[in-house]
Design a protein around this motif. Sequence first.
Motif, PDB file in Angstrom:
ATOM      1  N   VAL A  19       0.690  -1.249   0.080  1.00 11.03           N
ATOM      2  CA  VAL A  19       0.183  -0.112   0.084  1.00 11.03           C
ATOM      3  C   VAL A  19       0.825   1.204   0.035  1.00 11.03           C
ATOM      4  CG1 VAL A  19      -1.710   1.296   1.408  1.00 11.03           C
ATOM      5  CG2 VAL A  19      -1.940  -1.142   0.946  1.00 11.03           C
ATOM      6  N   ALA A  20       1.993   1.392   0.747  1.00 10.95           N
ATOM      7  CA  ALA A  20       2.762   2.424   0.790  1.00 10.95           C
ATOM      8  C   ALA A  20       3.371   2.699  -0.575  1.00 10.95           C
ATOM      9  CB  ALA A  20       3.942   2.356   1.977  1.00 10.95           C
ATOM     10  N   ALA A  21       3.837   1.597  -1.230  1.00 11.01           N
ATOM     11  CA  ALA A  21       4.736   1.694  -2.353  1.00 11.01           C
ATOM     12  C   ALA A  21       3.744   2.078  -3.511  1.00 11.01           C
ATOM     13  CB  ALA A  21       5.298   0.262  -2.741  1.00 11.01           C
ATOM     14  N   CYS A  22       2.460   1.598  -3.578  1.00  9.16           N
ATOM     15  CA  CYS A  22       1.646   2.151  -4.678  1.00  9.16           C
ATOM     16  C   CYS A  22       1.070   3.559  -4.443  1.00  9.16           C
ATOM     17  CB  CYS A  22       0.592   1.177  -4.681  1.00  9.16           C
ATOM     18  SG  CYS A  22      -0.868   1.432  -3.635  1.00  9.16           S
ATOM     19  N   THR A  23       1.029   3.795  -3.045  1.00  8.29           N
ATOM     20  CA  THR A  23       0.689   5.349  -2.656  1.00  8.29           C
ATOM     21  C   THR A  23       1.949   6.152  -3.486  1.00  8.29           C
ATOM     22  OG1 THR A  23      -0.315   4.589  -0.719  1.00  8.29           O
ATOM     23  CG2 THR A  23       0.129   6.911  -0.932  1.00  8.29           C
ATOM     24  N   GLY A  24       3.245   5.980  -3.065  1.00 12.45           N
ATOM     25  CA  GLY A  24       4.401   6.427  -3.680  1.00 12.45           C
ATOM     26  C   GLY A  24       4.492   6.590  -5.025  1.00 12.45           C
ATOM     27  N   ARG A  25       4.024   5.487  -5.796  1.00 11.95           N
ATOM     28  CA  ARG A  25       4.044   5.647  -7.360  1.00 11.95           C
ATOM     29  C   ARG A  25       3.018   6.444  -7.632  1.00 11.95           C
ATOM     30  NH1 ARG A  25       6.495   2.096 -10.738  1.00 11.95           N
ATOM     31  NH2 ARG A  25       4.908   2.358 -11.956  1.00 11.95           N
ATOM     32  N   ALA A  26       1.810   6.404  -7.189  1.00  9.88           N
ATOM     33  CA  ALA A  26       0.594   7.466  -7.536  1.00  9.88           C
ATOM     34  C   ALA A  26       1.018   8.828  -7.303  1.00  9.88           C
ATOM     35  CB  ALA A  26      -0.636   6.869  -6.634  1.00  9.88           C
ATOM     36  N   CYS A  27       1.701   9.150  -6.077  1.00  8.39           N
ATOM     37  CA  CYS A  27       2.071  10.496  -5.856  1.00  8.39           C
ATOM     38  C   CYS A  27       3.240  10.839  -6.866  1.00  8.39           C
ATOM     39  CB  CYS A  27       2.638  10.609  -4.271  1.00  8.39           C
ATOM     40  SG  CYS A  27       1.372  10.424  -3.044  1.00  8.39           S
ATOM     41  N   ALA A  28       4.175  10.174  -7.125  1.00  9.06           N
ATOM     42  CA  ALA A  28       5.230  10.421  -8.158  1.00  9.06           C
ATOM     43  C   ALA A  28       4.697  10.598  -9.567  1.00  9.06           C
ATOM     44  CB  ALA A  28       6.251   9.435  -8.134  1.00  9.06           C
ATOM     45  N   SER A  61      12.306   5.476  -9.632  1.00  8.16           N
ATOM     46  CA  SER A  61      11.869   5.894 -10.976  1.00  8.16           C
ATOM     47  C   SER A  61      11.661   7.385 -10.974  1.00  8.16           C
ATOM     48  CB  SER A  61      10.489   5.444 -11.307  1.00  8.16           C
ATOM     49  OG  SER A  61       9.596   5.569 -10.314  1.00  8.16           O
ATOM     50  N   PRO A  62      11.288   8.010 -12.269  1.00  7.83           N
ATOM     51  CA  PRO A  62      11.258   9.704 -12.082  1.00  7.83           C
ATOM     52  C   PRO A  62      10.524  10.160 -10.910  1.00  7.83           C
ATOM     53  CG  PRO A  62      11.001   8.910 -14.292  1.00  7.83           C
ATOM     54  CD  PRO A  62      10.979   7.690 -13.635  1.00  7.83           C
ATOM     55  N   ARG A  63      10.849  10.801 -10.026  1.00 10.54           N
ATOM     56  CA  ARG A  63      10.323  11.630  -9.001  1.00 10.54           C
ATOM     57  C   ARG A  63       9.937  10.359  -7.765  1.00 10.54           C
ATOM     58  NH1 ARG A  63       7.896  13.514 -13.464  1.00 10.54           N
ATOM     59  NH2 ARG A  63       6.070  12.479 -13.087  1.00 10.54           N
ATOM     60  N   LEU A  64      10.693   9.396  -7.789  1.00  5.93           N
ATOM     61  CA  LEU A  64      10.328   8.432  -6.716  1.00  5.93           C
ATOM     62  C   LEU A  64      11.563   7.788  -6.262  1.00  5.93           C
ATOM     63  CD1 LEU A  64       8.196   6.701  -5.181  1.00  5.93           C
ATOM     64  CD2 LEU A  64       8.315   4.935  -6.866  1.00  5.93           C
ATOM     65  N   TRP A  65      11.992   7.608  -4.840  1.00  8.49           N
ATOM     66  CA  TRP A  65      12.826   7.093  -4.207  1.00  8.49           C
ATOM     67  C   TRP A  65      12.502   6.252  -3.155  1.00  8.49           C
ATOM     68  CZ3 TRP A  65      12.817  11.976  -6.291  1.00  8.49           C
ATOM     69  CH2 TRP A  65      13.934  12.419  -6.975  1.00  8.49           C
ATOM     70  N   GLY A  66      13.250   5.134  -2.914  1.00 13.61           N
ATOM     71  CA  GLY A  66      12.934   4.335  -1.776  1.00 13.61           C
ATOM     72  C   GLY A  66      14.080   4.200  -1.085  1.00 13.61           C
ATOM     73  N   GLN A  67      13.698   3.696   0.270  1.00  8.22           N
ATOM     74  CA  GLN A  67      14.896   3.432   1.151  1.00  8.22           C
ATOM     75  C   GLN A  67      14.372   2.363   2.242  1.00  8.22           C
ATOM     76  OE1 GLN A  67      15.963   7.041   3.676  1.00  8.22           O
ATOM     77  NE2 GLN A  67      17.380   6.152   4.918  1.00  8.22           N
ATOM     78  N   GLU A  68      15.319   1.511   2.874  1.00 11.04           N
ATOM     79  CA  GLU A  68      15.072   0.338   3.679  1.00 11.04           C
ATOM     80  C   GLU A  68      15.992   0.848   4.802  1.00 11.04           C
ATOM     81  OE1 GLU A  68      13.492  -3.438   0.964  1.00 11.04           O
ATOM     82  OE2 GLU A  68      15.727  -3.066   1.680  1.00 11.04           O
ATOM     83  N   VAL A  69      15.288   1.388   6.046  1.00 11.85           N
ATOM     84  CA  VAL A  69      16.208   1.907   7.077  1.00 11.85           C
ATOM     85  C   VAL A  69      16.659   0.664   7.833  1.00 11.85           C
ATOM     86  CG1 VAL A  69      16.149   3.003   9.514  1.00 11.85           C
ATOM     87  CG2 VAL A  69      14.853   3.935   7.457  1.00 11.85           C
ATOM     88  N   ASP A  70      18.005   0.644   8.086  1.00 12.92           N
ATOM     89  CA  ASP A  70      18.854  -0.405   8.680  1.00 12.92           C
ATOM     90  C   ASP A  70      19.022   0.181  10.010  1.00 12.92           C
ATOM     91  OD1 ASP A  70      20.565  -2.146   9.776  1.00 12.92           O
ATOM     92  OD2 ASP A  70      21.808  -2.436   7.946  1.00 12.92           O
ATOM     93  N   ALA A  71      18.148  -0.378  11.287  1.00 10.00           N
ATOM     94  CA  ALA A  71      18.080   0.062  12.557  1.00 10.00           C
ATOM     95  C   ALA A  71      19.761  -0.246  13.184  1.00 10.00           C
ATOM     96  CB  ALA A  71      17.128  -0.745  13.180  1.00 10.00           C
TER      97      ALA A  71
END
Length: 348
Positions: A19-28, A61-71
């Motif tokens: 859900v977070a990823a699809c929201t991110g793609r939609a916003c981008a 992708s254009p206007r979209l970044w991802g990050q996996e926080v390493d605690a």
Amino acid sequence: MRTRTILYTGKGGVGKTSVAACTGRACASSGLRTLVISTDPAHSLSESLCEEVGGTPTRVSPRLWGQEVDAQAELERHWSGVQQWLGELLIDCAPTGETLRLLSFPDVARWWIQKVFPLERQILAAARPIAASVLDIPLPGHAVFADIHRLSENMIAMNEILRDHELCTVRLVMNPDKMVIGEAMRTFTYLNLYGYLADAVVVNRVFPAEVGDYFAAWRTLQEEHLELVRSAFAPVPVLCAPYFEQEVVGGEMLDRLATALFAQHNPAAVLHDAPVQKIEMLDGGARLRLELPFSRKSEISLKQRGLELIVGVDGQRRTIALPTALAALRATQASFEDGALEVSFDAR
């Protein structure tokens, strides 16, 4: 332009990452520069996006970044003083439980900064000779306190951002299953208790009408649960997504999920903005109203200590800092009706 922040939380396995990823793609896609961050210890954002992302923002992708926080990496980078004192630190994280601990921590941090840190040197000086004679390990030094102080200040600053209802909201993700809905209802109560705004509920993996006879009974049960969700969380919008015929991974499937969820909504908008806490000044007194949906009167406790009102709900506690205008007032009466706690303050 200030940054809009959306937090997705819920029980493990309900589809928060998708859900977070699809929201991110939609916003981008709508033109917004967007970063999707995963804080779940069991990261799956890379698999969801079908792109390798790391511990720093990675362009997907254009206007979209991802990050996996390493605690662990963040711990090693920022907690050098604690590391030198501790031999091992064990952290047990659960998706909803970890979110609640994170959101409740700033209230505790404020108490430490106000009450403990100013007396740090005196406490250590008095306790060190005694500890040396009875303990096999040294007391924490000033570096440890400095790390904890810095963390506390950062958490408080983050808390102020997350409680800005114009820019930051929380969205609950669930499946239409009884146990999952029950946990989401408790989480909704605690979010209100801590002053965070939940602007939407996402119900994922709903069986469509064409599911067939084999799952017909299950679909009927899901429809009953959906009615419960809609009535219980009203007026918060309930966004539903079907149980797709294949796994939701990669751009095409994520876009299908976004279309299903946000067909009638702007994914970046604040979808519900009713305040969860309100203080009203009256002639000779004041009244505080705090929304606590799904709570029972027997679960609620209240205690006033100066300009602090301590509210407890089923083991969770929040310290509400009262405005100085209430300094000459004290809590004299409380009532709980229709999911809202009202506390009246009168002259001492």
